[in-house]
Design a protein around this motif. Structure first.
Motif, PDB file in Angstrom:
ATOM      1  N   VAL A   1       0.721  -1.165  -0.076  1.00  0.00           N
ATOM      2  CA  VAL A   1      -0.084  -0.047   0.160  1.00  0.00           C
ATOM      3  C   VAL A   1       0.969   1.277   0.202  1.00  0.00           C
ATOM      4  O   VAL A   1       1.494   1.513   0.692  1.00  0.00           O
ATOM      5  CB  VAL A   1      -0.796   0.079   1.214  1.00  0.00           C
ATOM      6  CG1 VAL A   1      -1.929   1.203   1.154  1.00  0.00           C
ATOM      7  CG2 VAL A   1      -1.738  -1.202   1.200  1.00  0.00           C
ATOM      8  N   ILE A   2       1.093   1.845  -0.999  1.00  0.00           N
ATOM      9  CA  ILE A   2       1.518   3.132  -1.362  1.00  0.00           C
ATOM     10  C   ILE A   2       0.496   4.357  -0.909  1.00  0.00           C
ATOM     11  O   ILE A   2      -0.378   4.471  -1.581  1.00  0.00           O
ATOM     12  CB  ILE A   2       2.012   3.570  -2.673  1.00  0.00           C
ATOM     13  CG1 ILE A   2       3.217   2.295  -2.939  1.00  0.00           C
ATOM     14  CG2 ILE A   2       2.594   4.888  -2.882  1.00  0.00           C
ATOM     15  CD1 ILE A   2       3.816   2.427  -4.217  1.00  0.00           C
ATOM     16  N   THR A   3       1.011   5.470   0.011  1.00  0.00           N
ATOM     17  CA  THR A   3       0.205   6.373   0.415  1.00  0.00           C
ATOM     18  C   THR A   3       0.696   7.581   0.245  1.00  0.00           C
ATOM     19  O   THR A   3       1.710   8.168   0.590  1.00  0.00           O
ATOM     20  CB  THR A   3      -0.147   6.233   2.130  1.00  0.00           C
ATOM     21  OG1 THR A   3      -0.557   4.995   2.334  1.00  0.00           O
ATOM     22  CG2 THR A   3      -1.214   7.383   2.496  1.00  0.00           C
ATOM     23  N   ALA A   4      -0.003   8.196  -0.574  1.00  0.00           N
ATOM     24  CA  ALA A   4       0.260   9.609  -0.991  1.00  0.00           C
ATOM     25  C   ALA A   4      -0.316  10.584   0.004  1.00  0.00           C
ATOM     26  O   ALA A   4      -1.537  10.469   0.158  1.00  0.00           O
ATOM     27  CB  ALA A   4      -0.225  10.307  -2.475  1.00  0.00           C
ATOM     28  N   LYS A   5       0.341  11.414   0.732  1.00  0.00           N
ATOM     29  CA  LYS A   5      -0.165  12.432   1.745  1.00  0.00           C
ATOM     30  C   LYS A   5       0.142  13.874   1.585  1.00  0.00           C
ATOM     31  O   LYS A   5       1.223  14.199   0.712  1.00  0.00           O
ATOM     32  CB  LYS A   5       0.448  11.990   3.147  1.00  0.00           C
ATOM     33  CG  LYS A   5       0.244  10.501   3.536  1.00  0.00           C
ATOM     34  CD  LYS A   5       1.183  10.090   4.776  1.00  0.00           C
ATOM     35  CE  LYS A   5       0.863   8.874   5.217  1.00  0.00           C
ATOM     36  NZ  LYS A   5       1.287   8.631   6.646  1.00  0.00           N
ATOM     37  N   LYS A   6      -0.513  14.563   2.204  1.00  0.00           N
ATOM     38  CA  LYS A   6      -0.356  16.112   2.183  1.00  0.00           C
ATOM     39  C   LYS A   6       0.198  16.210   3.717  1.00  0.00           C
ATOM     40  O   LYS A   6      -0.507  16.119   4.720  1.00  0.00           O
ATOM     41  CB  LYS A   6      -1.440  16.966   2.073  1.00  0.00           C
ATOM     42  CG  LYS A   6      -1.192  18.679   2.170  1.00  0.00           C
ATOM     43  CD  LYS A   6      -0.531  18.977   1.184  1.00  0.00           C
ATOM     44  CE  LYS A   6      -0.638  20.548   0.882  1.00  0.00           C
ATOM     45  NZ  LYS A   6      -0.272  21.338   2.114  1.00  0.00           N
ATOM     46  N   ASP A   7       1.583  16.457   3.898  1.00  0.00           N
ATOM     47  CA  ASP A   7       2.128  16.750   5.256  1.00  0.00           C
ATOM     48  C   ASP A   7       2.642  18.166   5.413  1.00  0.00           C
ATOM     49  O   ASP A   7       3.718  18.535   5.003  1.00  0.00           O
ATOM     50  CB  ASP A   7       3.482  15.574   5.333  1.00  0.00           C
ATOM     51  CG  ASP A   7       3.243  13.995   5.206  1.00  0.00           C
ATOM     52  OD1 ASP A   7       1.985  14.012   5.967  1.00  0.00           O
ATOM     53  OD2 ASP A   7       3.649  13.530   4.852  1.00  0.00           O
ATOM     54  N   GLY A   8       1.982  18.702   6.169  1.00  0.00           N
ATOM     55  CA  GLY A   8       2.053  20.369   6.409  1.00  0.00           C
ATOM     56  C   GLY A   8       2.200  20.920   5.003  1.00  0.00           C
ATOM     57  O   GLY A   8       0.959  21.070   4.227  1.00  0.00           O
ATOM     58  N   ASP A   9       3.124  21.469   4.722  1.00  0.00           N
ATOM     59  CA  ASP A   9       3.171  22.375   3.505  1.00  0.00           C
ATOM     60  C   ASP A   9       3.718  21.373   2.284  1.00  0.00           C
ATOM     61  O   ASP A   9       4.132  21.952   1.151  1.00  0.00           O
ATOM     62  CB  ASP A   9       3.835  23.709   3.565  1.00  0.00           C
ATOM     63  CG  ASP A   9       5.364  23.546   3.954  1.00  0.00           C
ATOM     64  OD1 ASP A   9       5.531  22.227   4.418  1.00  0.00           O
ATOM     65  OD2 ASP A   9       6.156  24.346   3.933  1.00  0.00           O
ATOM     66  N   LYS A  10       3.813  20.168   2.533  1.00  0.00           N
ATOM     67  CA  LYS A  10       4.493  19.301   1.483  1.00  0.00           C
ATOM     68  C   LYS A  10       3.935  18.055   1.307  1.00  0.00           C
ATOM     69  O   LYS A  10       3.161  17.605   2.008  1.00  0.00           O
ATOM     70  CB  LYS A  10       6.050  18.988   1.699  1.00  0.00           C
ATOM     71  CG  LYS A  10       6.072  18.111   3.089  1.00  0.00           C
ATOM     72  CD  LYS A  10       7.689  17.842   3.169  1.00  0.00           C
ATOM     73  CE  LYS A  10       8.029  16.728   4.222  1.00  0.00           C
ATOM     74  NZ  LYS A  10       9.232  16.584   4.520  1.00  0.00           N
ATOM     75  N   TYR A  11       4.089  17.365   0.162  1.00  0.00           N
ATOM     76  CA  TYR A  11       3.273  16.226  -0.337  1.00  0.00           C
ATOM     77  C   TYR A  11       4.523  15.212  -0.156  1.00  0.00           C
ATOM     78  O   TYR A  11       5.679  15.423  -0.667  1.00  0.00           O
ATOM     79  CB  TYR A  11       2.917  16.231  -1.819  1.00  0.00           C
ATOM     80  CG  TYR A  11       1.901  17.394  -2.109  1.00  0.00           C
ATOM     81  CD1 TYR A  11       0.528  16.891  -1.754  1.00  0.00           C
ATOM     82  CD2 TYR A  11       2.225  18.529  -2.434  1.00  0.00           C
ATOM     83  CE1 TYR A  11      -0.506  18.047  -1.903  1.00  0.00           C
ATOM     84  CE2 TYR A  11       1.447  19.506  -2.677  1.00  0.00           C
ATOM     85  CZ  TYR A  11       0.093  19.255  -2.400  1.00  0.00           C
ATOM     86  OH  TYR A  11      -0.977  20.445  -2.617  1.00  0.00           O
ATOM     87  N   THR A  12       4.006  13.926   0.435  1.00  0.00           N
ATOM     88  CA  THR A  12       4.782  12.692   0.193  1.00  0.00           C
ATOM     89  C   THR A  12       4.274  11.508  -0.135  1.00  0.00           C
ATOM     90  O   THR A  12       3.155  11.400  -0.367  1.00  0.00           O
ATOM     91  CB  THR A  12       5.380  12.384   1.757  1.00  0.00           C
ATOM     92  OG1 THR A  12       4.128  12.134   2.392  1.00  0.00           O
ATOM     93  CG2 THR A  12       6.248  13.611   2.419  1.00  0.00           C
ATOM     94  N   SER A  13       5.376  10.638  -0.582  1.00  0.00           N
ATOM     95  CA  SER A  13       4.772   9.398  -1.375  1.00  0.00           C
ATOM     96  C   SER A  13       6.030   8.395  -1.498  1.00  0.00           C
ATOM     97  O   SER A  13       7.071   8.572  -0.686  1.00  0.00           O
ATOM     98  CB  SER A  13       4.393   9.688  -2.994  1.00  0.00           C
ATOM     99  OG  SER A  13       3.638   8.502  -3.394  1.00  0.00           O
ATOM    100  N   THR A  14       5.598   7.471  -2.161  1.00  0.00           N
ATOM    101  CA  THR A  14       6.783   6.270  -2.210  1.00  0.00           C
ATOM    102  C   THR A  14       7.169   6.208  -3.719  1.00  0.00           C
ATOM    103  O   THR A  14       6.203   6.129  -4.396  1.00  0.00           O
ATOM    104  CB  THR A  14       6.536   4.924  -1.525  1.00  0.00           C
ATOM    105  OG1 THR A  14       6.428   5.172  -0.045  1.00  0.00           O
ATOM    106  CG2 THR A  14       7.411   3.926  -1.695  1.00  0.00           C
ATOM    107  N   ARG A  15       8.425   5.666  -4.005  1.00  0.00           N
ATOM    108  CA  ARG A  15       8.848   5.067  -5.352  1.00  0.00           C
ATOM    109  C   ARG A  15       9.765   4.151  -5.239  1.00  0.00           C
ATOM    110  O   ARG A  15      10.764   4.512  -4.557  1.00  0.00           O
ATOM    111  CB  ARG A  15       9.247   6.447  -6.068  1.00  0.00           C
ATOM    112  CG  ARG A  15       9.904   6.042  -7.598  1.00  0.00           C
ATOM    113  CD  ARG A  15       9.901   7.151  -8.317  1.00  0.00           C
ATOM    114  NE  ARG A  15      10.679   7.069  -9.350  1.00  0.00           N
ATOM    115  CZ  ARG A  15      11.074   7.804 -10.371  1.00  0.00           C
ATOM    116  NH1 ARG A  15      10.147   8.864 -10.681  1.00  0.00           N
ATOM    117  NH2 ARG A  15      12.173   7.744 -11.423  1.00  0.00           N
ATOM    118  N   ILE A  16       9.466   3.015  -5.773  1.00  0.00           N
ATOM    119  CA  ILE A  16      10.470   1.929  -5.612  1.00  0.00           C
ATOM    120  C   ILE A  16      10.592   1.264  -6.948  1.00  0.00           C
ATOM    121  O   ILE A  16       9.912   1.470  -7.946  1.00  0.00           O
ATOM    122  CB  ILE A  16       9.939   0.898  -4.688  1.00  0.00           C
ATOM    123  CG1 ILE A  16       8.568   0.223  -5.178  1.00  0.00           C
ATOM    124  CG2 ILE A  16       9.880   1.128  -3.268  1.00  0.00           C
ATOM    125  CD1 ILE A  16       8.155  -0.935  -4.443  1.00  0.00           C
TER     126      ILE A  16
END
Length: 254
Positions: A75-90
């Motif tokens: 499960v790759i979760t894309a998030k909005k963390d404060g003023d930035k966006y985070t995700s995963t790439r493999i």
């Protein structure tokens, strides 16, 4: 995973051939509790300084924390963390690379304006000769701003970026449940499939290196991008978090 211009638009019901898969060569079922780093690599950060925004003005920062393993699924979760966006790439670069075969994933898509999940491949010699000369095979791309549309694309030296060899297929309810996305890659052509139904064929008559860089090993990439030239530019922050759920990745003989 570059921005693309579409050469084909396929709509309506499927009317093409069914997928034919040979012997199972390799599979990743994500049954562990953590990423198998004998097979997969993390790609981290925002692409800087070499390729800021990952070449597409994407907004996300890739981390080792934006994924988990649940009931045999990644499960790759894309998030909005404060003023930035985070995700995963493999990726499987240098660890699991394949030349020809039927490549497939079974996955459930994230949704919403600005989301951009993908299952794709790059030529193993990309560090030596660069993109797009090494070639790119986009088996699945989906952008939330275009519901029910699935993209399949090939980037080569002759046709890349705004001139890539590409199609998009309207598939009702593609956002609901799990679906399979695959490519049957031989030395003659590439046939792309969604749920075992043919959606696009690439078979150029002239297969020089600039048109057909696909006679070498390629490696897999799984990721969720946010915004960018293709996925955005607008991003609806209300959609987050969003999950790209991958059941498996498999390689069969032709």
């Amino acid at each position: 995973m570059k921005k693309i211009a579409l050469l084909f638009l396929l709509t309506g019901s499927f009317s093409f051939g069914q997928a034919k898969k040979g012997k199972l060569i390799w599979e990743e079922n994500f049954n562990g509790k953590s990423l198998n780093e004998k097979v997969w690599n993390y790609e981290l950060g925002d692409g800087c300084p070499n390729i800021c925004g990952w070449g597409n003005n994407e907004r996300q920062v890739y981390t080792k924390e934006n994924h988990k393993f649940v009931n045999g699924k990644l499960v790759i979760t894309a998030k909005k963390d404060g003023d930035k966006y985070t995700s995963t790439r493999i990726t499987t670069a240098g660890k699991k690379e394949f030349k020809y075969g039927y490549m497939e994933t079974r996955a459930k898509l994230p949704v919403g304006q600005g989301i951009w999940p993908a299952f794709w491949m790059l030529g193993s010699n990309i560090k030596e000769i660069g993109w797009p000369k090494a070639g790119e095979i986009d088996i699945l791309e989906y952008v939330g701003k275009e519901p029910q549309m699935v993209y399949t694309t090939l980037h080569t030296q002759a046709n890349h970026g705004d001139h890539a060899s590409s199609s998009k297929k309207k598939i009702e309810n593609i956002e609901e449940g799990f679906h399979t996305f695959g490519v049957d890659w031989t030395k003659e052509k590439m046939d792309f499939y969604v749920d075992d139904n043919l959606v696009y064929t690439f078979n150029p008559k002239d297969k020089n290196q600039d048109v057909w860089p696909f006679d070498q090993p390629f490696y897999f990439i799984l990721n969720v991008a946010i915004g960018g030239n293709f996925g955005g530019p607008e991003v609806d922050d209300k959609i987050f978090p969003q999950e790209f759920i991958i059941d498996y990745v498999r390689v069969y003989s032709n």
